[in-house]
Design an enzyme around this catalytic site. Structure first.
Site, PDB file in Angstrom:
ATOM      1  CB  ALA A 233     -19.947   5.368 -35.169  1.00 23.80           C
ATOM      2  N   GLY A 236     -17.473   5.830 -39.574  1.00 22.50           N
ATOM      3  CA  GLY A 236     -18.877   5.837 -39.962  1.00 22.50           C
ATOM      4  C   GLY A 236     -19.318   5.132 -41.225  1.00 22.50           C
ATOM      5  N   GLY A 237     -18.552   4.155 -41.720  1.00 19.77           N
ATOM      6  CA  GLY A 237     -18.976   3.431 -42.925  1.00 19.77           C
ATOM      7  C   GLY A 237     -20.363   2.813 -42.779  1.00 19.77           C
ATOM      8  CG  ASP A 256     -15.431   5.575 -32.064  1.00 22.00           C
ATOM      9  OD1 ASP A 256     -15.757   4.522 -32.647  1.00 22.00           O
ATOM     10  OD2 ASP A 256     -14.269   5.794 -31.660  1.00 22.00           O
ATOM     11  CG  ASP A 283     -16.832  12.406 -22.658  1.00 21.61           C
ATOM     12  OD1 ASP A 283     -17.863  11.789 -22.300  1.00 21.61           O
ATOM     13  OD2 ASP A 283     -16.799  13.625 -22.882  1.00 21.61           O
ATOM     14  CB  CYS A 354     -13.661  -7.178 -39.483  1.00 21.19           C
ATOM     15  SG  CYS A 354     -12.605  -6.135 -38.481  1.00 21.19           S
TER      16      CYS A 354
END
Length: 404
Positions: A233, A236-237, A256, A283, A354
């Site tokens: 995440a 968080g966009g 995350d 974790d 991306c």
């Protein structure tokens, strides 16, 4: 344009921090802009844009100026002189610009512009990799597009408002925007502006998010009431976009490995009025195992080379190493194998990056589908977004379905 000493000094200081001290350009620019409270928007714009421009064209300018890293302050001024000369800016009578060979700079620029790796200012290895994966024509066009300044794109937060009302609200704050076809939640700024100071932003009416990135949440085909896991995440966009598409109904688990990023998401979620997000730090393998076979939808926005977003992160060209790309491909396959287990039979999953490299994109999906675990999944569709075709960031997304 007249050059002002204090603004030019800020740029030189920024370049030294980015090139010699390995700092990230966006962080350096943020610090530079706080340097002098008297600076107006034009001054701040000059510092930010000039710093990014010289970072973007570092290889080309260094070749023209005949300087090598690590750059001395004199070298940084030479890079600046090349930038100014090529922009047609008259150099003032300052000691830093003594004996600047203006005509030679232009001649050298014309020569080097015939060679792609100099013209588009990329390291040899990156040029070779792009050529090998995308072919001459596509890579040449994509590199050129990745050197254009990125537009500022907003995503309307439909939990609080709609696109038309947001447009009118921004207009009342002297910011003009336009709708984007094929991007239902997007507004493009007609002129760059600091949107974070607007009342509309403080009220959580929008987030800044590139148009290509906005396609990912839509691709996941979420519905209100579902259980959705965003496995990488970050801040968080895409999580926030999912929350608005789900109308705050159901549950989003934002995961995350970095707790600091999830803390940023917490602040953003509060501003957005998104109440259906739970945050979990990865974790150990325990948080993942607890969610095996639980999710209706899983988003894997995988760590990647970022070669689709170089126009907004130009310093990545100089920070990336070939070894990093080899390692990240291994990580991508590992997260696909691990996180896909959280999807219910009959559920849908999106793998996104991306990057524009097929080896990080479709090839990873094919490798996953050919694996033992991947045999339970069916490929539905994918979307390769290239900056030279879309005008936005380079992105990849693939939709997979787990068999019932």
């Amino acid at each position: 344009m007249r050059l002002h000493r204090n603004l030019c000094f800020a740029v030189i200081d920024g370049l030294i921090q980015i090139f010699n001290e390995g700092e990230y350009a966006d962080k350096v620019v943020q610090k530079l802009l706080k340097r002098d409270k008297r600076w107006g928007s034009r001054d701040r714009g000059f510092v930010a844009e000039t710093t990014y421009e010289i970072v973007r064209w570092k290889r080309l300018y260094a070749e023209i100026a005949n300087v090598k890293e690590p750059f001395s302050r004199d070298d940084a001024w030479r890079l600046f002189a090349v930038w100014a000369t090529l922009k047609g800016i008259k150099l003032p009578d300052w000691k830093y610009f003594e004996n600047t060979p203006t005509r030679k700079i232009k001649g050298r620029f014309d020569e080097l512009s015939k060679i792609r790796k100099f013209r588009e200012s990329v390291p040899d290895w990156m040029d070779d990799l792009g050529l090998q994966e995308l072919g001459e024509s596509k890579w040449t066009k994509e590199l050129a597009a990745q050197n254009q300044q990125a537009d500022v794109i907003l995503r309307v937060n439909t939990l609080k408002t709609n696109k038309k009302d947001l447009q009118l609200k921004l207009q009342s704050e002297d910011i003009e925007t336009e709708f984007l076809p094929d991007h239902p939640s997007a507004l493009r700024l007609i002129e760059r502006a600091n949107v974070f100071k607007t009342e509309a932003f403080k009220n959580g009416w929008f987030e800044v998010q590139d148009a290509s990135s906005q396609l990912v949440a839509d691709f996941l085909d979420v519905k209100p009431g579902m259980k959705v896991i965003d496995t990488c995440a970050g801040a968080g966009g895409k999580t926030l976009h999912l929350a608005s598409l789900m109308e705050n109904k159901g549950q989003i688990i934002a995961m995350d490995i970095y707790e600091s990023k999830l803390k940023k998401l917490k602040v953003r979620a509060r501003r957005n009025g998104a109440h259906n997000i739970d945050m979990r730090v990865i974790d150990s393998t325990k948080p993942i195992k607890k969610l095996y076979n639980k999710a209706d939808r899983v988003l894997i926005d995988a760590p990647c080379s970022g070669l689709g977003v170089l126009r907004r992160n130009p310093d990545a060209k100089w920070k990336l190493e070939p070894e990093f790309i080899d390692n990240i491909k291994q990580t991508q396959q590992e997260v696909l194998q691990q996180y896909s287990k959280m999807l219910k039979p009959g559920g849908k999953m999106v793998y996104a990056t991306c990057s524009v490299l097929p080896s990080e994109n479709r090839k990873q999906v094919d490798n996953f589908l050919a694996s033992e675990l991947g045999k339970e999944f069916t490929f539905v569709k994918d979307n390769n977004v290239f900056a030279h075709k879309s005008g936005f960031d380079g992105f990849y997304m693939a939709l997979l379905e787990r068999e019932k």
